[in-house]
Design a protein around this motif. Structure first.
Motif, PDB file in Angstrom:
ATOM      1  N   ILE A  13       0.854  -1.189   0.000  1.00  0.00           N
ATOM      2  CA  ILE A  13       0.000   0.000   0.000  1.00  0.00           C
ATOM      3  C   ILE A  13       0.892   1.242   0.000  1.00  0.00           C
ATOM      4  N   TYR A  14       0.658   2.134  -0.933  1.00  0.00           N
ATOM      5  CA  TYR A  14       1.368   3.413  -0.933  1.00  0.00           C
ATOM      6  C   TYR A  14       0.465   4.475  -0.336  1.00  0.00           C
ATOM      7  N   LYS A  15       1.060   5.282   0.530  1.00  0.00           N
ATOM      8  CA  LYS A  15       0.288   6.371   1.140  1.00  0.00           C
ATOM      9  C   LYS A  15       0.860   7.693   0.669  1.00  0.00           C
ATOM     10  N   THR A  20      -4.610   6.559   0.096  1.00  0.00           N
ATOM     11  CA  THR A  20      -3.850   5.318   0.032  1.00  0.00           C
ATOM     12  C   THR A  20      -4.132   4.624  -1.291  1.00  0.00           C
ATOM     13  N   LEU A  21      -3.125   3.925  -1.775  1.00  0.00           N
ATOM     14  CA  LEU A  21      -3.242   3.200  -3.035  1.00  0.00           C
ATOM     15  C   LEU A  21      -2.772   1.768  -2.797  1.00  0.00           C
ATOM     16  N   LYS A  22      -3.701   0.822  -2.946  1.00  0.00           N
ATOM     17  CA  LYS A  22      -3.335  -0.586  -2.753  1.00  0.00           C
ATOM     18  C   LYS A  22      -2.849  -1.132  -4.092  1.00  0.00           C
ATOM     19  N   VAL A  23      -1.552  -1.301  -4.185  1.00  0.00           N
ATOM     20  CA  VAL A  23      -0.951  -1.679  -5.460  1.00  0.00           C
ATOM     21  C   VAL A  23      -0.877  -3.200  -5.608  1.00  0.00           C
ATOM     22  N   LEU A  24      -0.686  -3.902  -4.488  1.00  0.00           N
ATOM     23  CA  LEU A  24      -0.725  -5.368  -4.501  1.00  0.00           C
ATOM     24  C   LEU A  24      -1.674  -5.817  -3.399  1.00  0.00           C
ATOM     25  N   GLY A  41       0.682  -8.974 -17.225  1.00  0.00           N
ATOM     26  CA  GLY A  41      -0.461  -8.178 -16.792  1.00  0.00           C
ATOM     27  C   GLY A  41      -0.363  -6.781 -17.383  1.00  0.00           C
ATOM     28  N   PRO A  42      -1.463  -6.036 -17.342  1.00  0.00           N
ATOM     29  CA  PRO A  42      -1.469  -4.708 -17.949  1.00  0.00           C
ATOM     30  C   PRO A  42      -0.523  -3.730 -17.255  1.00  0.00           C
ATOM     31  N   SER A  43      -0.225  -2.642 -17.931  1.00  0.00           N
ATOM     32  CA  SER A  43       0.599  -1.583 -17.360  1.00  0.00           C
ATOM     33  C   SER A  43      -0.070  -1.050 -16.093  1.00  0.00           C
ATOM     34  N   GLY A  44       0.718  -0.906 -15.041  1.00  0.00           N
ATOM     35  CA  GLY A  44       0.180  -0.376 -13.783  1.00  0.00           C
ATOM     36  C   GLY A  44      -0.440  -1.439 -12.890  1.00  0.00           C
ATOM     37  N   SER A  45      -0.383  -2.714 -13.305  1.00  0.00           N
ATOM     38  CA  SER A  45      -1.043  -3.765 -12.516  1.00  0.00           C
ATOM     39  C   SER A  45      -0.228  -4.194 -11.297  1.00  0.00           C
ATOM     40  N   GLY A  46       1.022  -3.744 -11.208  1.00  0.00           N
ATOM     41  CA  GLY A  46       1.818  -4.033 -10.015  1.00  0.00           C
ATOM     42  C   GLY A  46       2.984  -4.976 -10.234  1.00  0.00           C
ATOM     43  N   LYS A  47       3.330  -5.259 -11.479  1.00  0.00           N
ATOM     44  CA  LYS A  47       4.376  -6.251 -11.785  1.00  0.00           C
ATOM     45  C   LYS A  47       5.742  -5.841 -11.249  1.00  0.00           C
ATOM     46  N   THR A  48       6.139  -4.607 -11.530  1.00  0.00           N
ATOM     47  CA  THR A  48       7.461  -4.150 -11.075  1.00  0.00           C
ATOM     48  C   THR A  48       7.511  -4.102  -9.549  1.00  0.00           C
ATOM     49  N   THR A  49       6.414  -3.643  -8.961  1.00  0.00           N
ATOM     50  CA  THR A  49       6.330  -3.595  -7.493  1.00  0.00           C
ATOM     51  C   THR A  49       6.494  -4.993  -6.919  1.00  0.00           C
ATOM     52  N   LEU A  50       5.809  -5.962  -7.519  1.00  0.00           N
ATOM     53  CA  LEU A  50       5.870  -7.338  -7.044  1.00  0.00           C
ATOM     54  C   LEU A  50       7.290  -7.899  -7.140  1.00  0.00           C
ATOM     55  N   PHE A  92      16.609  -4.454 -14.388  1.00  0.00           N
ATOM     56  CA  PHE A  92      15.571  -3.459 -14.180  1.00  0.00           C
ATOM     57  C   PHE A  92      14.972  -2.997 -15.501  1.00  0.00           C
ATOM     58  N   GLN A  93      13.707  -2.576 -15.400  1.00  0.00           N
ATOM     59  CA  GLN A  93      13.003  -2.056 -16.564  1.00  0.00           C
ATOM     60  C   GLN A  93      13.757  -0.834 -17.139  1.00  0.00           C
ATOM     61  N   ASN A  94      14.335  -0.037 -16.256  1.00  0.00           N
ATOM     62  CA  ASN A  94      15.057   1.160 -16.717  1.00  0.00           C
ATOM     63  C   ASN A  94      16.576   1.026 -16.514  1.00  0.00           C
ATOM     64  N   THR A 200       7.036  -9.676 -18.356  1.00  0.00           N
ATOM     65  CA  THR A 200       7.139  -9.390 -19.785  1.00  0.00           C
ATOM     66  C   THR A 200       5.791  -9.121 -20.433  1.00  0.00           C
ATOM     67  N   HIS A 201       5.821  -8.297 -21.465  1.00  0.00           N
ATOM     68  CA  HIS A 201       4.645  -8.103 -22.320  1.00  0.00           C
ATOM     69  C   HIS A 201       4.779  -8.979 -23.557  1.00  0.00           C
ATOM     70  N   ASP A 202       5.949  -9.622 -23.676  1.00  0.00           N
ATOM     71  CA  ASP A 202       6.264 -10.406 -24.863  1.00  0.00           C
ATOM     72  C   ASP A 202       5.695 -11.820 -24.684  1.00  0.00           C
TER      73      ASP A 202
HETATM   74  N1  LIG Z   1       6.467   4.788  -5.010  1.00  0.00           N
HETATM   75  C1  LIG Z   1       5.193   4.785  -5.416  1.00  0.00           C
HETATM   76  N2  LIG Z   1       4.281   5.589  -4.859  1.00  0.00           N
HETATM   77  C2  LIG Z   1       2.985   5.602  -5.260  1.00  0.00           C
HETATM   78  N3  LIG Z   1       2.508   4.770  -6.220  1.00  0.00           N
HETATM   79  C3  LIG Z   1       3.362   3.950  -6.821  1.00  0.00           C
HETATM   80  C4  LIG Z   1       4.751   3.897  -6.460  1.00  0.00           C
HETATM   81  N4  LIG Z   1       5.369   2.946  -7.223  1.00  0.00           N
HETATM   82  C5  LIG Z   1       4.399   2.460  -8.033  1.00  0.00           C
HETATM   83  N5  LIG Z   1       3.192   3.042  -7.794  1.00  0.00           N
HETATM   84  C6  LIG Z   1       1.919   2.733  -8.453  1.00  0.00           C
HETATM   85  O1  LIG Z   1       1.683   1.349  -8.327  1.00  0.00           O
HETATM   86  C7  LIG Z   1       1.019   0.841  -9.471  1.00  0.00           C
HETATM   87  C8  LIG Z   1       1.779  -0.355  -9.995  1.00  0.00           C
HETATM   88  O2  LIG Z   1       3.035   0.065 -10.517  1.00  0.00           O
HETATM   89  P1  LIG Z   1       4.067  -0.938 -11.169  1.00  0.00           P
HETATM   90  O3  LIG Z   1       5.251  -0.137 -11.575  1.00  0.00           O
HETATM   91  O4  LIG Z   1       4.292  -2.061 -10.241  1.00  0.00           O
HETATM   92  O5  LIG Z   1       3.238  -1.440 -12.440  1.00  0.00           O
HETATM   93  P2  LIG Z   1       3.685  -2.392 -13.640  1.00  0.00           P
HETATM   94  O6  LIG Z   1       2.709  -3.493 -13.705  1.00  0.00           O
HETATM   95  O7  LIG Z   1       5.116  -2.726 -13.516  1.00  0.00           O
HETATM   96  O8  LIG Z   1       3.448  -1.435 -14.905  1.00  0.00           O
HETATM   97  P3  LIG Z   1       4.288  -1.341 -16.292  1.00  0.00           P
HETATM   98  O9  LIG Z   1       3.854  -2.519 -17.131  1.00  0.00           O
HETATM   99  O10 LIG Z   1       3.792  -0.039 -16.859  1.00  0.00           O
HETATM  100  O11 LIG Z   1       5.737  -1.323 -15.983  1.00  0.00           O
HETATM  101  C9  LIG Z   1       0.927   2.005 -10.452  1.00  0.00           C
HETATM  102  O12 LIG Z   1      -0.373   2.536 -10.366  1.00  0.00           O
HETATM  103  C10 LIG Z   1       1.952   2.981  -9.938  1.00  0.00           C
HETATM  104  O13 LIG Z   1       1.596   4.271 -10.252  1.00  0.00           O
END
Ligand SMILES: Nc1ncnc2c1ncn2[C@@H]1O[C@H](COP(=O)(O)OP(=O)(O)OP(=O)(O)O)[C@@H](O)[C@H]1O
Ligand SMILES: [Mg+2]
Length: 224
Positions: A13-15, A20-24, A41-50, A92-94, A200-202
């Motif tokens: 959860i990001y605050k 608050t934003l529940k990302v996972l 999963g789609p962009s923004g679904s939480g993959k990088t966070t996971l 890393f993605q970047n 991956t998106h591939d």
């Molecule tokens: N430090 C942060 N603070 C607030 N929100 C964040 C933070 N890091 C990521 N998020 C949010 O968490 C959600 C998931 O992000 P994440 O980068 O995990 O997505 P993703 O699935 O990897 O997307 P992509 O395919 O575009 O790389 C997004 O809505 C993002 O904006």
């Protein structure tokens, strides 16, 4: 050890301010040692966070993450860094290459941290493997996106990780280079038994892994 990674009821959860934003949301799965898994999963679904939570780069808000039998939740920053250094490779993605170091020096860093020997010649071998033997003296800004990605791949291999996390490893590469990189990833899995977890998106790449975990809106919606 049969299980190298185990997540139980993990949330992130990001605050910001009072929002608050529940990302996972309540993610559980385990990954067998030596296996290959993709996370899609789609962009923004939480993959990088996971991936960051699995690799000990970031901490979950709730739930437990166990890597190589070690529970990451209770560890301090130094202990987490030690676990990463010992077991984990990350692409890393970047890219996240160190801008003040050359390509060769970037590849040498993890080996240096482990106090290993012959690191220059081994780093050169790794750069050769990713087709960049001639570019070792260049700084990241002097390399294209795909070239930086390949340096980051060589760096990830340099500590002979037990588990390699790759976030969109082919996202910035042309078809031909992608194919080479994918071959390297799977060769490493086959030859060294390295567990491979790729975001991956591939879909072609995803189809090559033994399992696919699909996430959407921070939840697992399908897992094979
Ligand atoms: N430090 C942060 N603070 C607030 N929100 C964040 C933070 N890091 C990521 N998020 C949010 O968490 C959600 C998931 O992000 P994440 O980068 O995990 O997505 P993703 O699935 O990897 O997307 P992509 O395919 O575009 O790389 C997004 O809505 C993002 O904006
Ligand atoms: Mg991402």
């Amino acid at each position: 050890m049969n299980t190298i990674l185990d997540l139980h009821d993990v949330s992130k959860i990001y605050k910001s301010g009072d929002r608050t934003l529940k990302v996972l949301d309540s993610i559980s799965f385990s990954i067998d040692t030596g296996s290959t898994v993709s996370i899609v999963g789609p962009s923004g679904s939480g993959k990088t966070t996971l991936l960051g939570l699995c690799a000990g780069l970031d901490r979950s808000t709730n739930g437990t993450v166990e890597l190589h039998g070690k529970r990451l939740n209770g560890l301090n920053e130094d202990q987490l860094a030690a676990v990463r250094n010992q077991y984990v490779g990350f692409i890393f993605q970047n890219f996240q290459l160190l801008p003040t170091l050359t390509a060769l020096e970037n590849v040498m860093v993890p080996m240096e941290l482990r106090g290993e020997k012959n690191i220059k010649s081994r780093a050169l071998d790794l750069l050769d493997k990713v087709g960049l033997a001639e570019r070792g003296h260049h700084y990241p800004t002097q390399l294209s996106g795909g070239e930086q990605q390949r340096v980051s791949l060589a760096r990830a291999f340099s500590n002979q990780p037990q588990i390699l996390f790759a976030d969109e490893p082919t996202g910035n590469l042309d078809a031909e280079t992608s194919e080479k990189v994918v071959k390297l990833l799977f060769d490493l899995n086959r030859e060294a038994g390295t567990t491979l977890v790729v975001v991956t998106h591939d879909l072609e790449l995803a189809a090559k892994t033994q399992r696919i975990i699909r996430i959407k809106g921070g939840k697992i919606v399908e897992a094979s």
